[in-house]
Design an enzyme around this catalytic site. Sequence first.
Site, PDB file in Angstrom:
ATOM      1  N   HIS A 269       0.847  -1.192   0.000  1.00  0.00           N
ATOM      2  CA  HIS A 269       0.000   0.000   0.000  1.00  0.00           C
ATOM      3  C   HIS A 269       0.881   1.239   0.000  1.00  0.00           C
ATOM      4  CE1 HIS A 269      -3.271   2.709   0.915  1.00  0.00           C
ATOM      5  NE2 HIS A 269      -4.091   1.718   0.634  1.00  0.00           N
ATOM      6  N   ASP A 323      -7.841  -5.439   0.293  1.00  0.00           N
ATOM      7  CA  ASP A 323      -8.339  -6.377  -0.725  1.00  0.00           C
ATOM      8  C   ASP A 323      -7.955  -7.824  -0.442  1.00  0.00           C
ATOM      9  OD1 ASP A 323      -9.605  -4.445  -2.293  1.00  0.00           O
ATOM     10  OD2 ASP A 323      -7.715  -3.858  -3.213  1.00  0.00           O
TER      11      ASP A 323
HETATM   12  N1  CMC Z   1       4.075  -7.870  -3.912  1.00  0.00           N
HETATM   13  C1  CMC Z   1       5.420  -7.866  -4.020  1.00  0.00           C
HETATM   14  N2  CMC Z   1       6.180  -6.746  -4.025  1.00  0.00           N
HETATM   15  C2  CMC Z   1       5.515  -5.584  -3.894  1.00  0.00           C
HETATM   16  C3  CMC Z   1       4.124  -5.510  -3.745  1.00  0.00           C
HETATM   17  C4  CMC Z   1       3.394  -6.710  -3.767  1.00  0.00           C
HETATM   18  N3  CMC Z   1       2.068  -6.702  -3.675  1.00  0.00           N
HETATM   19  N4  CMC Z   1       3.775  -4.231  -3.639  1.00  0.00           N
HETATM   20  C5  CMC Z   1       4.897  -3.502  -3.712  1.00  0.00           C
HETATM   21  N5  CMC Z   1       5.951  -4.324  -3.864  1.00  0.00           N
HETATM   22  C6  CMC Z   1       7.360  -3.916  -3.983  1.00  0.00           C
HETATM   23  C7  CMC Z   1       7.649  -3.483  -5.413  1.00  0.00           C
HETATM   24  O1  CMC Z   1       8.058  -4.562  -6.221  1.00  0.00           O
HETATM   25  C8  CMC Z   1       8.739  -2.462  -5.201  1.00  0.00           C
HETATM   26  O2  CMC Z   1       9.947  -3.146  -4.935  1.00  0.00           O
HETATM   27  P1  CMC Z   1      11.355  -2.556  -5.397  1.00  0.00           P
HETATM   28  O3  CMC Z   1      11.521  -1.277  -4.633  1.00  0.00           O
HETATM   29  O4  CMC Z   1      12.321  -3.607  -5.012  1.00  0.00           O
HETATM   30  O5  CMC Z   1      11.241  -2.334  -6.876  1.00  0.00           O
HETATM   31  C9  CMC Z   1       8.322  -1.771  -3.895  1.00  0.00           C
HETATM   32  O6  CMC Z   1       7.557  -2.753  -3.178  1.00  0.00           O
HETATM   33  C10 CMC Z   1       7.467  -0.534  -4.109  1.00  0.00           C
HETATM   34  O7  CMC Z   1       6.368  -0.923  -4.931  1.00  0.00           O
HETATM   35  P2  CMC Z   1       5.522   0.083  -5.824  1.00  0.00           P
HETATM   36  O8  CMC Z   1       4.699  -0.704  -6.774  1.00  0.00           O
HETATM   37  O9  CMC Z   1       6.433   1.139  -6.384  1.00  0.00           O
HETATM   38  O10 CMC Z   1       4.633   0.759  -4.696  1.00  0.00           O
HETATM   39  P3  CMC Z   1       3.427   1.730  -4.947  1.00  0.00           P
HETATM   40  O11 CMC Z   1       3.253   2.518  -3.726  1.00  0.00           O
HETATM   41  O12 CMC Z   1       3.612   2.461  -6.231  1.00  0.00           O
HETATM   42  O13 CMC Z   1       2.188   0.733  -5.193  1.00  0.00           O
HETATM   43  C11 CMC Z   1       0.446  -0.789  -4.779  1.00  0.00           C
HETATM   44  C12 CMC Z   1       1.264   0.394  -4.226  1.00  0.00           C
HETATM   45  C13 CMC Z   1      -0.736  -1.028  -3.881  1.00  0.00           C
HETATM   46  C14 CMC Z   1      -0.065  -0.449  -6.180  1.00  0.00           C
HETATM   47  C15 CMC Z   1       1.367  -2.035  -4.818  1.00  0.00           C
HETATM   48  O14 CMC Z   1       1.737  -2.402  -3.517  1.00  0.00           O
HETATM   49  C16 CMC Z   1       0.710  -3.203  -5.539  1.00  0.00           C
HETATM   50  O15 CMC Z   1       0.791  -3.270  -6.763  1.00  0.00           O
HETATM   51  N6  CMC Z   1       0.054  -4.142  -4.801  1.00  0.00           N
HETATM   52  C17 CMC Z   1      -0.644  -5.253  -5.418  1.00  0.00           C
HETATM   53  C18 CMC Z   1      -2.006  -4.806  -5.921  1.00  0.00           C
HETATM   54  C19 CMC Z   1      -2.945  -4.526  -4.778  1.00  0.00           C
HETATM   55  O16 CMC Z   1      -3.086  -5.294  -3.847  1.00  0.00           O
HETATM   56  N7  CMC Z   1      -3.651  -3.394  -4.884  1.00  0.00           N
HETATM   57  C20 CMC Z   1      -4.634  -2.976  -3.876  1.00  0.00           C
HETATM   58  C21 CMC Z   1      -4.185  -1.719  -3.203  1.00  0.00           C
HETATM   59  S1  CMC Z   1      -5.006  -1.362  -1.656  1.00  0.00           S
HETATM   60  C22 CMC Z   1      -6.668  -1.097  -1.897  1.00  0.00           C
HETATM   61  C23 CMC Z   1      -7.053  -0.421  -3.134  1.00  0.00           C
HETATM   62  O17 CMC Z   1      -6.557   0.631  -3.476  1.00  0.00           O
HETATM   63  O18 CMC Z   1      -7.930  -0.968  -3.801  1.00  0.00           O
END
Ligand code: CMC
Length: 389
Positions: A269, A323
Amino acid sequence: MKIDKSKEPAKLELRPGLEGVPVTQSSICDIDGIKGDLKYRGYSIAELAQKSSFLETTFLLIWGKLPTSKELREFEKEIQMHRRLSFRVRDMMKCFPESGHPMDALQSSAASLGLFYSRRATDNPKYIYDAVVRLIAKIPTMVAAFQLIRKGQDPIQPRDDLPYSANFLYMLTEKEPDPLEARVFDRCLILHAEHSLNASTFSARVTASTLTDPYAVIASAVGTLAGPLHGGANEDVIKMLEDIKSPDQAKNFLKAAIKNKQKIMGFGHREYKVKDPRATILQTFAEELFARFGKDEMYDIAKALEAEASPMLGPKGIFPNVDFYSGLVYRKLGIPKDLFTPIFAISRVAGWLAHWREQLSANRIFRPTQIYIGEGERTWKPLEDRSIN
Ligand code: CMC
């Protein structure tokens, strides 16, 4: 020659994904991502989920205070009176492909309300109140209607004797829900109702800032919520748990996913660096349902995945988000997985409308800037003078 203006002296700082960039002031919702704390208008989410109802929480979010009993009764009555859809909307929905995703059906149906209520008076409190009532009332009816239509049936009418959540489950499943099912569902709606400036709420505020109609505001937010990085993750979590198949496979799945740089759905998140408080509360709802109606084996897979992920992803601040467990609650209520995100939308419409109202109260159109990195000045050539490349 390509231009990269970020290298120019008066350079703008690029913040991909607007991380940490405040773009508005808001008094609707406060998140403490380190403590794992969430409040709506100053009230803790745990207390609201335990003691409030979805419509009371909606009133709180949109008008900034808890309603008196008279105000709540009137609001509930208004919502009840506006739940029906015009036969034209139902007929339009019957023309949608039944294989289409219910989020697309919802986005189109919500946008269509602008055709029926086309007057635009965003400075008129009565107009705002009517739009709020209409949207909170009709969005669930649209979700339930598409579910029956795609099964080849006619939508059923709302039942005036049933409260909001019980009526939705009735319109969806054609049977009156058990009171525990209706209460758990209502509490899920409370948990999902608002979450500050996430992607769909930002989308709603950007659309609102143009002073367009509220149906366009909600339709744009629904479209944004649908993506798998946002609300669409709840459906993908169940698909992932189905693929894992058993709790003892969780570790291998996780190792392979991390090695392949694949995201674990329902984890991570932008705001929380600890477990999302809503995920913890949703687990208690799932367990309440399992105690009464029998266990779902998929819950064991989810818990095994969380346990295995803790040492691998926890140090990076990646924990279950809202989620991760919500789909397990909805599954136990007999809801198909492609309706999980539309249900998220039914709830989040409350937050979107609160932000619509707040945006209107101090509006300035959103118009950020960019750093141009494209070509410099080029000379147009006739077709015959262009090389293949
Ligand atoms: N599984 C594995 N690694 C992850 C995950 C995950 N779910 N989420 C983030 N990371 C890692 C990512 O690979 C990156 O690593 P590195 O720095 O080594 O490259 C680091 O954490 C930062 O990730 P990011 O994608 O740049 O983080 P963000 O703040 O841009 O994205 C997020 C947040 C929610 C989109 C992301 O955590 C994600 O894609 N999660 C999976 C999808 C998900 O569950 N979405 C629901 C979000 S919460 C409720 C909602 O909004 O609906």
